[in-house]
Design an enzyme around this catalytic site. Structure first.
Site, PDB file in Angstrom:
ATOM      1  N   HIS A 438       0.858  -1.199   0.000  1.00  0.00           N
ATOM      2  CA  HIS A 438       0.000   0.000   0.000  1.00  0.00           C
ATOM      3  C   HIS A 438       0.889   1.243   0.000  1.00  0.00           C
ATOM      4  O   HIS A 438       1.110   1.852   1.047  1.00  0.00           O
ATOM      5  CB  HIS A 438      -0.908   0.009   1.222  1.00  0.00           C
ATOM      6  CG  HIS A 438      -1.852  -1.149   1.296  1.00  0.00           C
ATOM      7  ND1 HIS A 438      -2.461  -1.547   2.473  1.00  0.00           N
ATOM      8  CD2 HIS A 438      -2.294  -2.000   0.337  1.00  0.00           C
ATOM      9  CE1 HIS A 438      -3.243  -2.592   2.228  1.00  0.00           C
ATOM     10  NE2 HIS A 438      -3.154  -2.876   0.940  1.00  0.00           N
ATOM     11  N   ASN A 472      -3.112   5.066  -5.647  1.00  0.00           N
ATOM     12  CA  ASN A 472      -2.817   5.261  -4.230  1.00  0.00           C
ATOM     13  C   ASN A 472      -1.810   6.372  -3.984  1.00  0.00           C
ATOM     14  O   ASN A 472      -1.790   6.969  -2.905  1.00  0.00           O
ATOM     15  CB  ASN A 472      -2.275   3.968  -3.624  1.00  0.00           C
ATOM     16  CG  ASN A 472      -3.279   2.831  -3.622  1.00  0.00           C
ATOM     17  OD1 ASN A 472      -4.474   3.045  -3.755  1.00  0.00           O
ATOM     18  ND2 ASN A 472      -2.789   1.610  -3.477  1.00  0.00           N
TER      19      ASN A 472
END
Length: 515
Positions: A438, A472
Site C-alpha cells: 500500500h 494510491n
C-alpha cells in the site's frame, strides 16, 4: 456537423484506471479511450481477481504471468522462502520494484503486479473507510459521497460471510475481549459478491470495467492494449499531447496522440514515468508512505470455533474477515483478522501447529506512516531498470514515531491472540518495509500549488495541462487503512471533472461552428 471524438489515453489497467475508462465512456460524448497495460491479460473477463479461478494450476499460472522479471521466484512478501537466509521475496503474483537508496534501509519488500487489472487482480479486497486524520481535509465535505460511489463500483459488502457461524463466533470472541476498551469490532467491509454457498466472488478490475471487460467489448470507443509499455509522455509547449509506447514482445516503439492522458500506473511507476518524461515537480516521488505492519498467525484452540464443512477445501479457504476499526484515541491503527481452516503461511510437516483442527487466524495490525519529504523515490538515469526507464531507488525509514505505534499495536494483537489460541512458530513478526503493498504519497494531491504536492484536488498535475493522475500515490494523509477505496473515490472525482471538461470543450467547438 460531426465532431472527431476526444481521445483519452489511460496508462494502467488497475481499479483507478478502470474508473476513468468507465466513467468517461459513460459521461463524455463523443470520447474514445485507449487503455495501456505493460503486462499480459490473465483472465476472462479482463481484470478478474485471480482468487476466483477455481483450478489451482490455472490460478498459479495467472499469478506467475503477472510477476514480470521475477516470474517463478516469488513467495510471501517479507518472509524468507529458501535460497539465501534473510532474503526478501515478493508476494506471489507480484515482483520486487526498486532497491534501497544509498544510506537507507529502503523498502526491501516493495513490489507490484504487472498484468491487466494490476494489483486489482490479486488484492485481498479489504475496503475500510478512512477515519479521522486519515481523511483528506480539503475534500471533507464531499468525501463520504465519493466513498459511497467507490463502494458501489467495487461491489463493497459489509455483510461478507454473515451466514457463517465461524464469523459470528469469532466476532463475538474479539468483541468480548475489547468490550471494556470501547473498540468497534465489526465484519470488515470487502469488495465482492456473496454466493449462495457462503463463499465470495471477489472483486477485481472487471467489476469496475463492467461490460468493457467482456470479450468483444472493444470497438471504436474503447481499446485495451496489453503488453505495451508507456516509456515517455509527449509534451508540446508544456502540454501533454500523447504517449510513446513500446511493444513488449517486439520492442517496436510508436507514438499515440491524445487530448488528455491519465497515468494510473501505481505509486512507484507513475512518478517514474513522469520523471522519465522530464515532468519533475518538487514533490514528485516524495512523502512516500505505506502501512508498517505487525503480522501473526494464531493456531485457534480446538473447539473454540464451530467446525467447518468440506466446502472449505476450495481454492479460496477464507471463511471470515473481521476488522477492529481505527480510533484516534483508543486504537490508532487498523486491524484485520482472517479465519481459514488451512494455514495462510507454509508450515513444515513436523510443526506442532500443522493441520491444526481449530483452524487459523491471520492477524495484521497496520499503523500510520507519517509523511516526510525525506521518504522518497530517487530516480537514477545512469542505471536504468529492465525496461530502460530510470532506475528506482527508495529512501525510507521507519522512525521512532512509527516504531512506538507498532509497539502499541503489539499489545492489542497479543490480547487478541491469547483470546483465540497460540501464535505459530516465529510469530508475530514486524514485516519488512514495503510488505503492505500500500504505497502512497509519491504523487500526492494538495489544496494549493505550494511545492508539497504534485496534483490538485481534481488530480490534474500542477502546471502541466493534459495530464491527470490516479492511484494510491495521490493519498496525502498518514493513513493506516487499506487505500483502494479512497483511491477509487479520488478517481471518481477526477474522472467526472475530466468528463465535464471534455464536454465543455465540445460545447465551445459547436458554439464556434454555429457562429
Amino acid at each position: 456537423m460531426s465532431h472527431t471524438p476526444h481521445r483519452v489515453i489511460v496508462i494502467g489497467s488497475g481499479p483507478t484506471g478502470a474508473v476513468y475508462a468507465r466513467r468517461l465512456l459513460d459521461r463524455a460524448e463523443p470520447v474514445s479511450v485507449l487503455m495501456i497495460e505493460a503486462g499480459p491479460a490473465l483472465t476472462e473477463p479482463l481484470g478478474m481477481n485471480v482468487r476466483n479461478i477455481a483450478d489451482k494450476e490455472q490460478q498459479l499460472a495467472a499469478k506467475l504471468a503477472s510477476q514480470g522479471p521475477a516470474s517463478g521466484r516469488a513467495g510471501m512478501a517479507g518472509i524468507p522462502t529458501g535460497g539465501m537466509e534473510g532474503t526478501v521475496t515478493a508476494r506471489q503474483g507480484t515482483h520486487l520494484v526498486g532497491r534501497a537508496a544509498e544510506g537507507s534501509q529502503g523498502m526491501p519488500a516493495a513490489a507490484a503486479a504487472t498484468c491487466v487489472g494490476g494489483q486489482g487482480a490479486h488484492w485481498t479486497c479489504a475496503t475500510p473507510r478512512p477515519v479521522g486524520t486519515e481523511r483528506i481535509p480539503f475534500l471533507e465535505e464531499e468525501l463520504d459521497g465519493l466513498l459511497d460511489e467507490a463502494e458501489r463500483l467495487l461491489h463493497t459488502t459489509h455483510e461478507a460471510f454473515s451466514g457463517a457461524v465461524q464469523a459470528t463466533t469469532l466476532l463475538g470472541l474479539v468483541s468480548e475481549e475489547f468490550a471494556d476498551d470501547g473498540l468497534l469490532v465489526q465484519p470488515l467491509p470487502v469488495a465482492g459478491d456473496p454466493r449462495a454457498d457462503g463463499s465470495m466472488r471477489w472483486s477485481g478490475t472487471d467489476v469496475v470495467l463492467g461490460d468493457l471487460a467482456l470479450p468483444g467489448a472493444e470497438g471504436d470507443r474503447f481499446e485495451l492494449r496489453a503488453e505495451t509499455l508507456a516509456v515517455r509522455l509527449l509534451l508540446e509547449e508544456g502540454r501533454v499531447v500523447g504517449v510513446r509506447l513500446r511493444d513488449v514482445a517486439t520492442g517496436t516503439e510508436t507514438e499515440e496522440r491524445a487530448d488528455e492522458v491519465v497515468v494510473a500506473a501505481d505509486a512507484l511507476r507513475t512518478p517514474q514515468l513522469l520523471w522519465a518524461s522530464g515532468i519533475r515537480p518538487a514533490a514528485l516521488g516524495r512523502y512516500l508512505t505505506e502501512h508498517p505492519l505487525v503480522f501473526g498467525v494464531v493456531a485457534v484452540k480446538d473447539g473454540l470455533l464451530p467446525p467447518v464443512g468440506p466446502e472449505t477445501t476450495t481454492i479460496d479457504p477464507v471463511r471470515v474477515v473481521v476488522g477492529i476499526r481505527f480510533d484516534e484515541e483508543l486504537h490508532p491503527f487498523h486491524a484485520q483478522l482472517i479465519y481459514s481452516p488451512v494455514c495462510p503461511v507454509p508450515l513444515p510437516p513436523e510443526s506442532p501447529f500443522a493441520a491444526n483442527p481449530g483452524g487459523y487466524v491471520g492477524m495484521g495490525w497496520g499503523v500510520r506512516k507519517w509523511p516526510r519529504a525525506e521518504d522518497r523515490l530517487v530516480f537514477d538515469d545512469a542505471e536504468p531498470d529492465e525496461n530502460l526507464l530510470p532506475g528506482i531507488r527508495i529512501a525510507y525509514e521507519v522512525t521512532d514515531r512509527e516504531q512506538a505505534e507498532l509497539d502499541h499495536a503489539r499489545v492489542f494483537q497479543a490480547r487478541t491472540a491469547a483470546a483465540l489460541g497460540t501464535f505459530i512458530d516465529g510469530m508475530p513478526v514486524e514485516m519488512p518495509p514495503g510488505s503492505s503493498l500500500h504505497y502512497m504519497g509519491t504523487v500526492r494531491m494538495g489544496a494549493a500549488d505550494d511545492g508539497t504536492s504534485v496534483c490538485d484536488s481534481y488530480s490534474r498535475v500542477w502546471g502541466v495541462p493534459g495530464l491527470v493522475l490516479a492511484g494510491n500515490g495521490l493519498i496525502p494523509t498518514a493513513n493506516s487503512c487499506n487505500p483502494t477505496l479512497t483511491s477509487v473515490a479520488l478517481a471518481v472525482r477526477g474522472a467526472d471533472a475530466l468528463a465535464e471538461r471534455l464536454a465543455a470543450t465540445d460545447t465551445q467547438a459547436r458554439t464556434k461552428e454555429a457562429r
